[in-house]
Design an enzyme around this catalytic site. Structure first.
Site, PDB file in Angstrom:
ATOM      1  N   HIS A  28       0.728  -1.307  -0.200  1.00  0.00           N
ATOM      2  CA  HIS A  28       0.083   0.154  -0.137  1.00  0.00           C
ATOM      3  C   HIS A  28       0.781   1.189   0.069  1.00  0.00           C
ATOM      4  CE1 HIS A  28      -2.871  -2.863   1.981  1.00  0.00           C
ATOM      5  NE2 HIS A  28      -3.449  -2.482   1.122  1.00  0.00           N
ATOM      6  N   VAL A 175       4.339  -5.361  -4.966  1.00  0.00           N
ATOM      7  CA  VAL A 175       5.668  -5.428  -4.169  1.00  0.00           C
ATOM      8  C   VAL A 175       5.852  -6.958  -3.403  1.00  0.00           C
ATOM      9  CG1 VAL A 175       6.548  -4.209  -2.209  1.00  0.00           C
ATOM     10  CG2 VAL A 175       5.149  -2.907  -3.523  1.00  0.00           C
TER      11      VAL A 175
END
Ligand code: PAF
Length: 508
Positions: A28, A175
């Site tokens: 995030h 990620v």
């Protein structure tokens, strides 16, 4: 929130929205950093949306950590955290749950009939409805979504198109932890013993990529290889391995240009998903690393030896600087600079002679020599620090990436510019080694009276700034191969990368 945003809009400030369900993690934060880089005001929404959970799913168990999340947002520079209650989003309480009987948004059946949509009945209707509501409430210029939820991303892109919503959807690379495991709030459910097992999900996708790069472009060949790899461990209860088109989600029998290879599997009660893009194009080599490790020399020569284009991003920033100076635009007139760079075409052509820099054209003019003048050199850092310039040039670099056949170097090439690069290198050296090299260069220039200790301190400070800067922070991709150049000559570093390329991509 609305008043605040309206005031910003009056001043022509741009708004970026990062929709989340909270329990924020590094993934995030990457979306948030990118939104901050590209917008004046960033809103993060935190809402655990009851509409997108099935009756037997983890709605009640889903991690909720509003205070910590708000702190993380504040540290990152987020202007507004929008954390509505279900009532505020139009739902009515029904026992411990929520009545979701509101007008809904229904994505195309063809997009929900595959992958997660097969078992998560109603999930994407719930996502599409809540995202539409969030977009309408916040009215952002851009909204950021992770590629990790590839089906969600494709559905949202389609809904924005179908409903003519005035927002740009910005997809952001997945990620990963060092192990390759994709970051997810649900990883918190995994035990320490589960974590290395979970990373095998990505290993199995990588096996599919190897098969594809080895020349097998059929769904059957790729899916069989992934499934076989997954079967090597008994930990997974595999739900699906699918190959679809990343935009339409239509199942593919063969990859013509690009395919989305996606998996879902359970470890115990924890359901994990992951995916990678397989693109039929010439290879891309991404070389990232800290300042002062000789990345540009190495990259230029690796490109030359492999017959690839050296995507000289520095020359691109110089070309834009030249254009701004040529048009007499003051450097603080960001709006005029943004307008000038949007849509301008930059062409790079590698020179046959390696000692010559690439030939460069901008807006139809050849500027190979003009971009090397002291005037351009003096202004290029200021221009490169403008977020609008950076977004425009990253978009241009990515359009070079569609064709592939290039080597690019920087700080976030493997994580941000070309997350699907075929070979990712993280070129680094110890601080002591970089200080020694810098000292040697300074001595050669007759400037050697600075101590090694001082140079080491300067390098440590520069590394800290480079890793935390808002624009293009230094990031090592989980799937990058690290090359520590201590004790290696430039020629040895180049040979090492060329060998890695040939071993990995020899059949490309
Ligand atoms: O990806 C998520 O976290 C959610 O699905 C989203 C987009 C915030 C909608 O609830």
């Amino acid at each position: 929130m609305r008043c605040y945003l309206e005031r910003g809009r009056k001043d022509e400030q741009t708004v970026g929205l990062v929709p989340t369900m909270g329990a924020l993690h590094e993934g995030h934060l990457t979306l948030i950093d990118r939104a901050i880089e590209e917008n004046d005001i960033v809103v993060v929404s935190i809402f655990v949306n009851p509409m997108q959970f099935g009756p037997r799913e983890d709605f009640h168990k889903y991690p909720r950590r509003l205070e910590e999340d708000a702190e993380l947002c504040e540290e990152a520079g987020v202007a507004v955290v929008f954390a509505p209650t279900p009532e505020e989003m139009g739902m009515t309480p029904k026992g411990a749950d929520w009545e979701n009987d509101i007008t809904g948004v229904v994505p195309p059946k063809s997009m929900t009939a595959v992958m997660c949509g097969r078992t998560r009945i109603g999930h994407f209707e719930g996502v599409a409805t809540i995202v539409t509501k969030l977009l309408n409430v916040v009215q952002p210029d851009r909204a950021y979504f992770g590629q990790k939820d590839a089906q969600q991303l494709a559905i949202i892109q389609q809904l924005v198109k179908d409903l003519n919503l005035p927002v740009e959807i910005v997809p952001c690379a997945t990620v990963r932890l060092e192990s390759g495991l994709a970051m997810s709030s649900r990883n918190q459910y995994l035990s320490a013993a589960d974590l290395p097992e979970a990373a095998r999900l990505y290993e199995s996708l990588s096996r599919g990529k190897e098969v594809f790069q080895g020349g097998d472009r059929t769904a059957q060949g790729i899916i069989t290889a992934v499934s076989a790899k997954l079967k090597e461990t008994s930990t997974f209860d595999v739900e699906y391995v699918e190959l679809v088109h990343p935009t339409t989600l239509a199942p593919l029998t063969e990859i013509e240009e690009v395919g989305l290879l996606a998996v879902a599997a359970k470890i115990g009660n924890t359901r994990l998903i992951d995916n990678i893009l397989l693109r039929h194009r010439e290879p891309i080599v991404a070389i990232d690393g800290p300042a002062g490790v000789g990345k540009s020399t190495v990259s230029r020569q690796v490109a030359h030896q492999l017959g690839l284009l050296y995507l000289d991003t520095g020359a691109m920033y110089r070309a834009v600087t030249w254009l701004v100076l040529d048009a007499d635009i003051p450097l603080d007139d960001e709006a005029a600079i943004a307008e000038l760079v949007s849509g301008v075409e930059i062409i790079l052509k590698t020179s046959e002679d390696l000692t010559d820099p690439a030939q460069v054209w901008i807006a139809g003019k050849e500027v190979t020599q003009a971009i090397r003048t002291p005037e351009v050199t003096a202004k290029v850092s200021a221009i490169a620090a403008l977020s609008e310039v950076r977004s425009a040039l990253v978009a241009q670099q990515q359009s070079y990436g569609l064709r592939g056949g290039l080597v690019a170097e920087g700080r976030d090439i493997g994580t941000h510019v070309f997350p699907d690069a075929d070979l990712k290198i993280f070129l680094t050296a110890s601080v002591q080694e970089r200080a020694r090299r810098r000292h040697k260069d300074l001595v050669a220039m007759g400037l050697g009276d600075i101590s090694l200790n001082q140079i080491e301190q300067d390098i440590l400070e520069r590394d800290a700034i480079d890793s935390s800067r808002a624009i293009a922070p230094l990031r090592r991709s989980a799937d990058a191969i690290e090359i520590l150049t201590d004790g290696l000559s430039i020629a040895e570093a180049i040979d090492g990368i060329v060998k890695l390329y040939r071993d990995k991509l020899g059949n490309f």
